[in-house]
Write an enzyme that holds these catalytic residues in place. Structure first.
Site, PDB file in Angstrom:
ATOM      1  N   LYS A  62      17.384   3.654   1.678  1.00 22.79           N
ATOM      2  CA  LYS A  62      18.223   3.789   2.946  1.00 22.79           C
ATOM      3  C   LYS A  62      19.436   2.965   2.398  1.00 22.79           C
ATOM      4  O   LYS A  62      19.476   1.626   2.687  1.00 22.79           O
ATOM      5  CB  LYS A  62      17.522   2.971   4.205  1.00 22.79           C
TER       6      LYS A  62
ATOM      7  N   LYS B 193       0.923  -1.211  -0.050  1.00 21.95           N
ATOM      8  CA  LYS B 193      -0.019  -0.092   0.093  1.00 21.95           C
ATOM      9  C   LYS B 193       0.839   1.172  -0.188  1.00 21.95           C
ATOM     10  O   LYS B 193       0.394   2.249  -0.525  1.00 21.95           O
ATOM     11  CB  LYS B 193      -0.766   0.116   1.301  1.00 21.95           C
ATOM     12  N   GLY B 194       2.223   1.121   0.496  1.00 25.57           N
ATOM     13  CA  GLY B 194       2.943   2.412   0.746  1.00 25.57           C
ATOM     14  C   GLY B 194       3.234   3.085  -0.394  1.00 25.57           C
ATOM     15  O   GLY B 194       3.481   4.572   0.108  1.00 25.57           O
TER      16      GLY B 194
ATOM     17  N   ASP C 156       3.611   3.421   6.563  1.00 20.20           N
ATOM     18  CA  ASP C 156       2.958   2.866   7.919  1.00 20.20           C
ATOM     19  C   ASP C 156       4.061   2.404   8.813  1.00 20.20           C
ATOM     20  O   ASP C 156       5.020   1.718   8.288  1.00 20.20           O
ATOM     21  CB  ASP C 156       1.811   1.862   7.388  1.00 20.20           C
TER      22      ASP C 156
ATOM     23  N   GLU D  70       7.740   2.222  -5.988  1.00 20.08           N
ATOM     24  CA  GLU D  70       8.102   2.021  -4.722  1.00 20.08           C
ATOM     25  C   GLU D  70       8.003   2.978  -3.577  1.00 20.08           C
ATOM     26  O   GLU D  70       8.430   3.943  -4.051  1.00 20.08           O
ATOM     27  CB  GLU D  70       9.295   1.095  -4.394  1.00 20.08           C
TER      28      GLU D  70
ATOM     29  N   ASP E 227      14.586  -0.559   1.271  1.00 21.82           N
ATOM     30  CA  ASP E 227      15.436  -0.718   2.668  1.00 21.82           C
ATOM     31  C   ASP E 227      16.590  -1.813   2.425  1.00 21.82           C
ATOM     32  O   ASP E 227      17.603  -1.548   2.017  1.00 21.82           O
ATOM     33  CB  ASP E 227      14.190  -1.238   3.548  1.00 21.82           C
TER      34      ASP E 227
ATOM     35  N   ARG F 246       0.115   6.611   7.917  1.00 21.23           N
ATOM     36  CA  ARG F 246       0.098   6.628   6.410  1.00 21.23           C
ATOM     37  C   ARG F 246      -0.406   8.096   5.930  1.00 21.23           C
ATOM     38  O   ARG F 246       0.191   8.679   4.743  1.00 21.23           O
ATOM     39  CB  ARG F 246      -0.693   5.613   5.680  1.00 21.23           C
TER      40      ARG F 246
END
Ligand code: IMP
Ligand code: MG
Length: 177
Positions: free
Chosen positions: A131, A43-44, A159, A99, A103, A165
């Site tokens: 990151k 969902k991000g 989130d 995206e 990470d 969010r």
């Protein structure tokens, strides 16, 4: 332990808007005359994707995938479960994966392999955040919004346990103190 809360702001709302416009211009120039299919990873990425799509100057289509990685709430195992697959085949299409954050890179590396197996004409990645310190696998990220330090980020679609969010900026999750 204290309730997790919103900490230091990493990327302000106006910085997000400005960078999204820059990315949109770059992508528009690169995809001029091509058959662009944006693939949003739910969902991000949904805030980022919808803002990015509105600043593109080239025609495009959009599709979505939803994935979940096995692991706890703040780290990935690299084994990805497909919760929702794309609606349509991507063979011969020019796919741009959108995206929220890269990470370790394990999720994206799995997704890339999976989508490449469907023989698109091209696959590139556009990630709002990365990151670099946390990367475990080397990935070709064509478009990056911001590099952030090794902190857990929330807001602008990202989130923690489904919360935060809605924040219009990206902040650090503050977990103690
Ligand atoms: P990776 O496989 O370790 O690259 O992480 C993949 C997914 O974990 C990302 O697409 C996010 O959904 C989630 N994730 C990683 N870091 C963060 C973070 O700082 N905040 C929120 N979600 C994150
Ligand atoms: Mg994600």
């Amino acid at each position: 332990m204290a309730e997790p809360r919103v900490g230091e702001v990493l990327v302000q709302r106006d910085e997000l808007a400005h960078r999204v416009r820059e990315l949109g211009a770059e992508i528009s120039a690169d995809y001029e005359g091509r058959d662009l299919l944006l693939v949003g990873v739910l969902k991000g990425a949904f805030f980022f994707l919808s803002d990015l799509m509105r600043v593109l100057a080239v025609p495009c289509e959009v599709d979505f995938m939803a994935v979940a990685s096995y692991g706890d709430s703040t780290s990935t195992s690299g084994v990805v479960r497909i919760l929702k697959d794309l609606d349509a085949p991507i063979q011969g299409r020019e796919v741009l994966i959108v995206e929220d954050i890269v990470d370790s890179g394990l999720t994206l590396s799995y997704l890339l392999r999976m989508l490449q197996a469907r023989e698109p004409k091209s696959v590139e990645v556009c990630a709002l955040l990365t990151k670099p310190e946390r990367r475990k696998v080397d990935l070709p990220i064509r478009y990056t919004g911001f590099e952030i330090p090794d902190r857990f980020a929330i807001g602008y679609g990202l989130d923690h346990a489904e919360r935060f969010r809605e924040l219009p900026y990206v902040a650090v999750l503050e977990e103690d103190g």
